[in-house]
Motif scaffolding. Structure first.
Motif, PDB file in Angstrom:
ATOM      1  N   GLY A 176      -5.466   3.937   4.745  1.00  0.00           N
ATOM      2  CA  GLY A 176      -5.407   4.985   5.747  1.00  0.00           C
ATOM      3  C   GLY A 176      -6.456   6.046   5.514  1.00  0.00           C
ATOM      4  N   LEU A 177      -6.642   6.872   6.511  1.00  0.00           N
ATOM      5  CA  LEU A 177      -7.513   8.039   6.388  1.00  0.00           C
ATOM      6  C   LEU A 177      -6.809   9.104   5.557  1.00  0.00           C
ATOM      7  N   LEU A 178      -7.573   9.980   4.930  1.00  0.00           N
ATOM      8  CA  LEU A 178      -6.970  11.088   4.203  1.00  0.00           C
ATOM      9  C   LEU A 178      -6.150  11.951   5.166  1.00  0.00           C
ATOM     10  N   PRO A 179      -5.102  12.582   4.680  1.00  0.00           N
ATOM     11  CA  PRO A 179      -4.338  13.493   5.543  1.00  0.00           C
ATOM     12  C   PRO A 179      -5.251  14.539   6.177  1.00  0.00           C
ATOM     13  N   ASP A 180      -4.899  14.979   7.363  1.00  0.00           N
ATOM     14  CA  ASP A 180      -5.757  15.919   8.099  1.00  0.00           C
ATOM     15  C   ASP A 180      -6.151  17.139   7.268  1.00  0.00           C
ATOM     16  N   ALA A 181      -5.213  17.652   6.492  1.00  0.00           N
ATOM     17  CA  ALA A 181      -5.482  18.860   5.709  1.00  0.00           C
ATOM     18  C   ALA A 181      -6.508  18.627   4.609  1.00  0.00           C
ATOM     19  N   ILE A 234      -9.712  16.025  -5.322  1.00  0.00           N
ATOM     20  CA  ILE A 234      -8.994  15.804  -6.584  1.00  0.00           C
ATOM     21  C   ILE A 234      -8.851  17.124  -7.352  1.00  0.00           C
ATOM     22  N   ALA A 235      -9.929  17.897  -7.371  1.00  0.00           N
ATOM     23  CA  ALA A 235      -9.871  19.197  -8.054  1.00  0.00           C
ATOM     24  C   ALA A 235      -8.906  20.138  -7.327  1.00  0.00           C
ATOM     25  N   ARG A 236      -8.961  20.126  -6.016  1.00  0.00           N
ATOM     26  CA  ARG A 236      -8.086  20.991  -5.214  1.00  0.00           C
ATOM     27  C   ARG A 236      -6.617  20.666  -5.452  1.00  0.00           C
ATOM     28  N   LEU A 237      -6.313  19.403  -5.675  1.00  0.00           N
ATOM     29  CA  LEU A 237      -4.925  18.985  -5.930  1.00  0.00           C
ATOM     30  C   LEU A 237      -4.524  19.160  -7.386  1.00  0.00           C
ATOM     31  N   GLY A 238      -5.433  19.640  -8.215  1.00  0.00           N
ATOM     32  CA  GLY A 238      -5.134  19.861  -9.628  1.00  0.00           C
ATOM     33  C   GLY A 238      -4.991  18.577 -10.430  1.00  0.00           C
ATOM     34  N   LEU A 239      -5.726  17.522 -10.011  1.00  0.00           N
ATOM     35  CA  LEU A 239      -5.556  16.215 -10.643  1.00  0.00           C
ATOM     36  C   LEU A 239      -6.768  15.762 -11.476  1.00  0.00           C
ATOM     37  N   THR A 240      -7.724  16.623 -11.667  1.00  0.00           N
ATOM     38  CA  THR A 240      -8.958  16.219 -12.350  1.00  0.00           C
ATOM     39  C   THR A 240      -8.678  15.611 -13.721  1.00  0.00           C
ATOM     40  N   ALA A 277       2.381  13.050  -0.320  1.00  0.00           N
ATOM     41  CA  ALA A 277       2.435  11.603  -0.515  1.00  0.00           C
ATOM     42  C   ALA A 277       1.120  11.084  -1.062  1.00  0.00           C
ATOM     43  N   PHE A 278       0.017  11.634  -0.564  1.00  0.00           N
ATOM     44  CA  PHE A 278      -1.315  11.248  -1.031  1.00  0.00           C
ATOM     45  C   PHE A 278      -1.468  11.550  -2.526  1.00  0.00           C
ATOM     46  N   ARG A 279      -1.042  12.725  -2.939  1.00  0.00           N
ATOM     47  CA  ARG A 279      -1.121  13.119  -4.353  1.00  0.00           C
ATOM     48  C   ARG A 279      -0.302  12.163  -5.216  1.00  0.00           C
ATOM     49  N   ALA A 280       0.894  11.832  -4.756  1.00  0.00           N
ATOM     50  CA  ALA A 280       1.754  10.921  -5.514  1.00  0.00           C
ATOM     51  C   ALA A 280       1.127   9.535  -5.614  1.00  0.00           C
ATOM     52  N   ALA A 281       0.464   9.098  -4.555  1.00  0.00           N
ATOM     53  CA  ALA A 281      -0.179   7.774  -4.561  1.00  0.00           C
ATOM     54  C   ALA A 281      -1.301   7.716  -5.585  1.00  0.00           C
ATOM     55  N   LEU A 282      -2.064   8.784  -5.699  1.00  0.00           N
ATOM     56  CA  LEU A 282      -3.153   8.807  -6.685  1.00  0.00           C
ATOM     57  C   LEU A 282      -2.591   8.785  -8.109  1.00  0.00           C
ATOM     58  N   LEU A 283      -1.534   9.527  -8.336  1.00  0.00           N
ATOM     59  CA  LEU A 283      -0.936   9.549  -9.670  1.00  0.00           C
ATOM     60  C   LEU A 283      -0.347   8.185 -10.047  1.00  0.00           C
ATOM     61  N   ALA A 284       0.140   7.456  -9.052  1.00  0.00           N
ATOM     62  CA  ALA A 284       0.779   6.164  -9.325  1.00  0.00           C
ATOM     63  C   ALA A 284      -0.226   5.017  -9.463  1.00  0.00           C
ATOM     64  N   ALA A 285      -1.421   5.188  -8.940  1.00  0.00           N
ATOM     65  CA  ALA A 285      -2.417   4.102  -8.958  1.00  0.00           C
ATOM     66  C   ALA A 285      -2.901   3.814 -10.373  1.00  0.00           C
ATOM     67  N   GLU A 286      -3.124   2.538 -10.659  1.00  0.00           N
ATOM     68  CA  GLU A 286      -3.618   2.146 -11.981  1.00  0.00           C
ATOM     69  C   GLU A 286      -5.095   2.457 -12.146  1.00  0.00           C
ATOM     70  N   SER A 287      -5.855   2.339 -11.069  1.00  0.00           N
ATOM     71  CA  SER A 287      -7.299   2.584 -11.133  1.00  0.00           C
ATOM     72  C   SER A 287      -7.802   2.974  -9.753  1.00  0.00           C
ATOM     73  N   ILE A 288      -8.832   3.810  -9.734  1.00  0.00           N
ATOM     74  CA  ILE A 288      -9.362   4.348  -8.473  1.00  0.00           C
ATOM     75  C   ILE A 288     -10.880   4.384  -8.564  1.00  0.00           C
ATOM     76  N   ALA A 289     -11.545   3.845  -7.559  1.00  0.00           N
ATOM     77  CA  ALA A 289     -13.011   3.874  -7.529  1.00  0.00           C
ATOM     78  C   ALA A 289     -13.504   4.780  -6.402  1.00  0.00           C
ATOM     79  N   VAL A 324       0.835  -1.199   0.000  1.00  0.00           N
ATOM     80  CA  VAL A 324       0.000   0.000   0.000  1.00  0.00           C
ATOM     81  C   VAL A 324       0.867   1.244   0.000  1.00  0.00           C
ATOM     82  N   PRO A 325       0.402   2.310  -0.618  1.00  0.00           N
ATOM     83  CA  PRO A 325       1.194   3.534  -0.682  1.00  0.00           C
ATOM     84  C   PRO A 325       1.126   4.321   0.615  1.00  0.00           C
TER      85      PRO A 325
END
Length: 248
Positions: A201-206, A150-156, A120-132, A112-113
């Motif tokens: 894990g839970l999302l980061p506090d921020a 996702i929009a806030r992180l600029g990853l849409t 780290a959370f942003r990097a994990a989403l970019l590295a994942a093959e698929s997300i539901a 797990v990432p």
């Protein structure tokens, strides 16, 4: 004349048939975040357990606001407040269940990432093959929050090809348990202690959203009050704590 009487009576026959064809409203409406605890609490009742409909908070709230009347519902505090504002919930018919946060799940047994920080959370989403995650358009509490994060992180745009929108969070978690997606967002209570799934894990506090859930009487009466008491027992509270609910 007989044929005329038959013709005039046809609409009544059709209306009666249509009424019989309409599915009855289940006694319990419950959000996905409480699904596994609700099933545990009802299990000892066996064949006598009331039926429950599970869906997103928004979908169930809107069904009640639209005229359906389950005896009892378990939804977010915000949704219960909306029902109360319309006079659909008695003031003495509400109990608090607890709060849960948005989390990530993954197929059991896989690495797990790290998602401890926003970076780290942003990097994990970019590295994942698929997300539901649950379709925000259906009023899913976690789904709406995930889309906003996702929009806030600029990853849409970057994540669009790998996203799998489901009806509600439980379905995404089940996909992860079957290895059909690498990551699944949902409320933590829909991930904890589920076969075939591990809590990343839970999302980061921020980036986190904590949601309080409550149980409430809708169609007041002895059976609804029995359900309210049942979910407020020590066994009921323990069932919610087992899947990760924390005191509000």
């Amino acid at each position: 004349m007989p044929s005329r009487r038959l013709f005039l009576g046809l609409p009544l026959v059709m209306a009666a048939a249509a009424a019989r064809a309409q599915p009855a409203t289940p006694p319990i409406f419950a959000a996905g975040a409480v699904k596994h605890a609700v099933e545990e609490v009802l299990a000892p009742l066996g064949a006598g357990a009331p039926a429950a409909a599970f869906d997103t908070v928004g979908a169930l709230r809107d069904r009640i606001l639209g005229g359906e009347r389950p005896q009892f519902t378990l939804l977010s505090a915000e949704a219960i407040a909306a029902l109360s504002a319309r006079g659909l919930v008695p003031a003495d018919g509400v109990v608090e269940i607890g709060r849960t946060g948005v989390a990530l799940g993954a197929p059991a047994g896989r690495p797990v990432p790290d998602i401890a920080t926003p970076e780290a959370f942003r990097a994990a989403l970019l590295a994942a093959e698929s997300i539901a995650y649950a379709d925000p358009a259906r009023g899913a509490t976690a789904g709406r929050h995930v889309a906003a994060v996702i929009a806030r992180l600029g990853l849409t745009e970057a994540l669009a090809p790998k996203l799998r929108l489901v009806r509600f969070g439980v379905e995404g978690v089940e996909m992860a348990s079957r290895g059909e997606v690498a990551l699944a967002f949902s409320q933590a209570t829909e991930i904890i202690d589920r076969p075939g799934v591990q809590l990343v894990g839970l999302l980061p506090d921020a980036l986190q959203l904590w949601t309080i859930y409550r149980a409430a009487v809708v169609q007041d009466g002895p059976e609804a009050r029995r359900l309210l008491a049942l979910f407020g027992t020590e066994a009921g509270r323990a069932a919610f704590a087992r899947i990760g609910f924390r005191p509000g």
